[in-house]
Write a protein that holds these residues in place. Structure first.
Motif, PDB file in Angstrom:
ATOM      1  N   PHE A  17       0.802  -1.224   0.000  1.00 46.03           N
ATOM      2  CA  PHE A  17       0.000   0.000   0.000  1.00 46.03           C
ATOM      3  C   PHE A  17       0.842   1.285   0.000  1.00 46.03           C
ATOM      4  CE2 PHE A  17      -2.647  -3.327   1.854  1.00 46.03           C
ATOM      5  CZ  PHE A  17      -3.794  -3.199   1.093  1.00 46.03           C
ATOM      6  N   ARG A  18       2.112   1.166   0.353  1.00 44.74           N
ATOM      7  CA  ARG A  18       3.044   2.295   0.334  1.00 44.74           C
ATOM      8  C   ARG A  18       2.561   3.479   1.166  1.00 44.74           C
ATOM      9  NH1 ARG A  18       6.345   2.316  -5.328  1.00 44.74           N
ATOM     10  NH2 ARG A  18       6.516   0.042  -5.523  1.00 44.74           N
ATOM     11  N   ASN A  19       1.846   3.167   2.225  1.00 38.79           N
ATOM     12  CA  ASN A  19       1.397   4.197   3.166  1.00 38.79           C
ATOM     13  C   ASN A  19       1.394   3.589   4.555  1.00 38.79           C
ATOM     14  OD1 ASN A  19      -0.823   5.708   4.818  1.00 38.79           O
ATOM     15  ND2 ASN A  19      -0.283   7.092   3.142  1.00 38.79           N
ATOM     16  N   TYR A  20       2.118   4.221   5.464  1.00 36.40           N
ATOM     17  CA  TYR A  20       2.282   3.653   6.800  1.00 36.40           C
ATOM     18  C   TYR A  20       0.969   3.674   7.580  1.00 36.40           C
ATOM     19  CZ  TYR A  20       4.766   2.418  11.067  1.00 36.40           C
ATOM     20  OH  TYR A  20       5.219   1.770  12.198  1.00 36.40           O
ATOM     21  N   GLY A  21       0.148   4.692   7.378  1.00 37.82           N
ATOM     22  CA  GLY A  21      -1.131   4.764   8.074  1.00 37.82           C
ATOM     23  C   GLY A  21      -2.032   3.599   7.706  1.00 37.82           C
ATOM     24  N   VAL A  22      -2.144   3.321   6.412  1.00 37.85           N
ATOM     25  CA  VAL A  22      -2.953   2.185   5.951  1.00 37.85           C
ATOM     26  C   VAL A  22      -2.371   0.873   6.463  1.00 37.85           C
ATOM     27  CG1 VAL A  22      -3.778   0.942   3.913  1.00 37.85           C
ATOM     28  CG2 VAL A  22      -3.712   3.453   3.906  1.00 37.85           C
ATOM     29  N   LYS A  61      12.518  10.154   9.873  1.00 35.12           N
ATOM     30  CA  LYS A  61      11.950  11.491   9.712  1.00 35.12           C
ATOM     31  C   LYS A  61      12.948  12.457   9.071  1.00 35.12           C
ATOM     32  CE  LYS A  61       9.915  15.322  12.317  1.00 35.12           C
ATOM     33  NZ  LYS A  61       9.457  15.811  13.642  1.00 35.12           N
ATOM     34  N   HIS A  62      14.209  12.412   9.501  1.00 34.23           N
ATOM     35  CA  HIS A  62      15.229  13.349   9.016  1.00 34.23           C
ATOM     36  C   HIS A  62      16.152  12.699   7.982  1.00 34.23           C
ATOM     37  CE1 HIS A  62      14.110  16.186  12.180  1.00 34.23           C
ATOM     38  NE2 HIS A  62      14.156  15.172  13.044  1.00 34.23           N
ATOM     39  N   PHE A  63      15.651  11.675   7.313  1.00 33.27           N
ATOM     40  CA  PHE A  63      16.523  10.877   6.451  1.00 33.27           C
ATOM     41  C   PHE A  63      17.176  11.703   5.349  1.00 33.27           C
ATOM     42  CE2 PHE A  63      17.025   8.227   2.599  1.00 33.27           C
ATOM     43  CZ  PHE A  63      18.037   7.411   3.057  1.00 33.27           C
ATOM     44  N   GLU A  64      16.420  12.556   4.678  1.00 34.41           N
ATOM     45  CA  GLU A  64      16.974  13.325   3.557  1.00 34.41           C
ATOM     46  C   GLU A  64      18.142  14.200   3.996  1.00 34.41           C
ATOM     47  OE1 GLU A  64      16.402  13.007   0.403  1.00 34.41           O
ATOM     48  OE2 GLU A  64      14.948  11.413   0.795  1.00 34.41           O
ATOM     49  N   GLY A  87       6.316   7.259   3.018  1.00 34.24           N
ATOM     50  CA  GLY A  87       4.915   6.861   3.187  1.00 34.24           C
ATOM     51  C   GLY A  87       4.327   7.190   4.531  1.00 34.24           C
ATOM     52  N   PHE A  88       4.835   8.232   5.187  1.00 36.54           N
ATOM     53  CA  PHE A  88       4.376   8.544   6.545  1.00 36.54           C
ATOM     54  C   PHE A  88       3.398   9.710   6.604  1.00 36.54           C
ATOM     55  CE2 PHE A  88       7.668   5.664   7.678  1.00 36.54           C
ATOM     56  CZ  PHE A  88       7.349   5.195   8.935  1.00 36.54           C
ATOM     57  N   ARG A  89       2.823  10.070   5.498  1.00 39.96           N
ATOM     58  CA  ARG A  89       1.747  11.076   5.515  1.00 39.96           C
ATOM     59  C   ARG A  89       0.419  10.346   5.329  1.00 39.96           C
ATOM     60  NH1 ARG A  89       3.426  16.031   6.140  1.00 39.96           N
ATOM     61  NH2 ARG A  89       1.271  16.736   6.004  1.00 39.96           N
ATOM     62  N   PHE A  90      -0.484  10.588   6.279  1.00 45.80           N
ATOM     63  CA  PHE A  90      -1.772   9.903   6.264  1.00 45.80           C
ATOM     64  C   PHE A  90      -2.859  10.900   6.605  1.00 45.80           C
ATOM     65  CE2 PHE A  90      -5.095   7.405   8.475  1.00 45.80           C
ATOM     66  CZ  PHE A  90      -5.446   6.559   7.425  1.00 45.80           C
ATOM     67  N   LEU A  91      -3.810  11.072   5.687  1.00 39.91           N
ATOM     68  CA  LEU A  91      -4.896  12.043   5.853  1.00 39.91           C
ATOM     69  C   LEU A  91      -4.352  13.437   6.148  1.00 39.91           C
ATOM     70  CD1 LEU A  91      -7.414   9.909   7.975  1.00 39.91           C
ATOM     71  CD2 LEU A  91      -7.383  10.254   5.502  1.00 39.91           C
ATOM     72  N   ILE A 132       3.274  13.120  23.514  1.00 36.90           N
ATOM     73  CA  ILE A 132       4.730  13.253  23.457  1.00 36.90           C
ATOM     74  C   ILE A 132       5.379  12.338  22.423  1.00 36.90           C
ATOM     75  CG2 ILE A 132       4.812  13.946  25.880  1.00 36.90           C
ATOM     76  CD1 ILE A 132       5.922  11.149  26.519  1.00 36.90           C
ATOM     77  N   MET A 133       4.696  11.275  22.023  1.00 39.12           N
ATOM     78  CA  MET A 133       5.285  10.311  21.094  1.00 39.12           C
ATOM     79  C   MET A 133       5.027  10.721  19.646  1.00 39.12           C
ATOM     80  SD  MET A 133       4.282   6.661  22.835  1.00 39.12           S
ATOM     81  CE  MET A 133       4.853   6.213  24.470  1.00 39.12           C
ATOM     82  N   PRO A 134       5.813  10.171  18.704  1.00 41.06           N
ATOM     83  CA  PRO A 134       5.511  10.391  17.286  1.00 41.06           C
ATOM     84  C   PRO A 134       4.084   9.944  16.968  1.00 41.06           C
ATOM     85  CG  PRO A 134       7.685   9.437  17.523  1.00 41.06           C
ATOM     86  CD  PRO A 134       7.070   9.421  18.896  1.00 41.06           C
ATOM     87  N   ALA A 135       3.459  10.637  16.033  1.00 37.85           N
ATOM     88  CA  ALA A 135       2.051  10.383  15.730  1.00 37.85           C
ATOM     89  C   ALA A 135       1.793   8.952  15.279  1.00 37.85           C
ATOM     90  CB  ALA A 135       1.576  11.357  14.648  1.00 37.85           C
ATOM     91  N   ALA A 136       2.809   8.278  14.721  1.00 37.81           N
ATOM     92  CA  ALA A 136       2.644   6.890  14.292  1.00 37.81           C
ATOM     93  C   ALA A 136       2.283   5.999  15.479  1.00 37.81           C
ATOM     94  CB  ALA A 136       3.921   6.389  13.627  1.00 37.81           C
ATOM     95  N   VAL A 137       2.917   6.253  16.635  1.00 36.62           N
ATOM     96  CA  VAL A 137       2.625   5.470  17.839  1.00 36.62           C
ATOM     97  C   VAL A 137       1.230   5.800  18.356  1.00 36.62           C
ATOM     98  CG1 VAL A 137       3.388   4.927  20.175  1.00 36.62           C
ATOM     99  CG2 VAL A 137       5.083   5.417  18.396  1.00 36.62           C
TER     100      VAL A 137
END
Length: 310
Positions: free
Chosen positions: A22-27, A155-158, A181-185, A249-254
């Motif tokens: 799916f190439r999207n972490y949220g999905v 997050k800061h990979f680039e 793929g870490f942008r969701f909605l 306090i945590m990253p939104a993925a968590v």
């Protein structure tokens, strides 16, 4: 924590598979959580069945307690006989309760440690990378206690890529693919609400965590029909507050994983109460027991007349 990290590494293969499709972490997180809840659902049914069996024996157990109040050994012996007679395993409920615990913590570790557990990059290489970013003031302050260092690398990979010489070309390619793929909605799942502007809408994650946690605790308490007192009542308020703090306090993925987990757990409770309630399971157990007794009686041959006279 090594055992939980081990489970996280295994579950990470599923998370990486879903992300690759799916190439999207949220999905991927949504499907990942739903699949694992479905896999663990039979354990929940077994636990509910054990609770129904225990509830059925509660009155008889109280009678034994009164009868053998002064003889603990006799009480234990009679209780084991009662369990055997009714076909109840007193340890089965505990086992099914404990099994999901390392799995759920494994899910958490697969989310917060994506380089190690999702991309399965060598641990020594990941350690070199996290040691490197820990010396960068801006990034180091965002890593908290170090649990989210791997998420910060993504997050800061680039920006960090020219200095991430410890990774192989293949590793860098995987991290780059994963980091996109870490942008969701419209939300950046690698940022935390704590360090984001109000208009970023990341504040919705801790708010949803709070509302859904309270709603879930209230529903589960209401569905059991038991009054919330003492520690149970305290936990009804403590867990949601802890949940909203972590989501802040945590990253939104968590935080997003926490929201999906709360929702799927609540839906599971609804299904359990609708199709696997204690009353239904008790009736089902009684029906199976009656059939088993009839089959057992049908298989018993009568004694010859001569032996019956004896």
């Amino acid at each position: 924590m090594a055992i939980f990290n081990f489970f996280g590494s295994i579950l990470g293969y599923l998370l990486w598979f879903l992300y690759s499709i799916f190439r999207n972490y949220g999905v991927a997180i949504i499907l990942f959580t739903v699949i694992l809840k479905a896999v663990m659902f039979p354990m929940s049914v077994k636990q509910q069945r054990s609770m129904a069996a225990q509830a059925k024996l509660s009155d008889k157990q109280k009678e034994l307690q009164k009868r053998y109040a002064n003889n603990q050994q006799k009480y234990n012996d009679e209780l084991m006989k009662l369990y055997e007679k009714e076909g109840v395993n007193p340890g089965s409920g505990c086992l099914t309760t404990l099994i999901p615990f390392p799995i759920m913590l494994g899910i958490f570790y697969s989310v917060i440690m994506p380089l190690s557990n999702t991309l399965h990059i060598a641990g020594e290489t990941v350690q070199q990378a996290t040691d490197y970013i820990s010396r960068i003031p801006g990034v180091a302050s965002a890593t908290g206690l170090g649990l989210y260092s791997e998420l910060q690398i993504i997050k800061h990979f680039e920006v960090l890529r020219p200095n991430l010489t410890m990774f192989s070309a293949g590793d860098l390619e995987k991290i780059e693919f994963f980091s996109k793929g870490f942008r969701f909605l419209g939300l950046d799942l690698l940022s935390s609400p704590q360090g984001s502007a109000f208009l970023s809408f990341l504040w919705l994650i801790p708010v949803l965590s709070l509302v859904l946690s309270f709603a879930s605790q209230w529903y589960m308490g209401r569905s059991t029909g038991q009054a919330q007192t003492g520690c149970t009542k305290a936990m009804m308020y403590v867990f949601p507050l802890i949940s909203v703090y972590w989501a802040f306090i945590m990253p939104a993925a968590v935080g997003m994983y926490n929201i999906i987990s709360i929702v799927t757990s609540a839906l599971q409770t609804v299904v359990m109460n609708r199709y696997f309630s204690t009353d239904q399971l008790t009736a089902s157990n009684e029906a199976r027991r009656a059939v088993a007794l009839e089959l057992a009686e049908a298989g018993v041959r009568p004694l010859p007349a001569a032996q019956q006279k004896l």
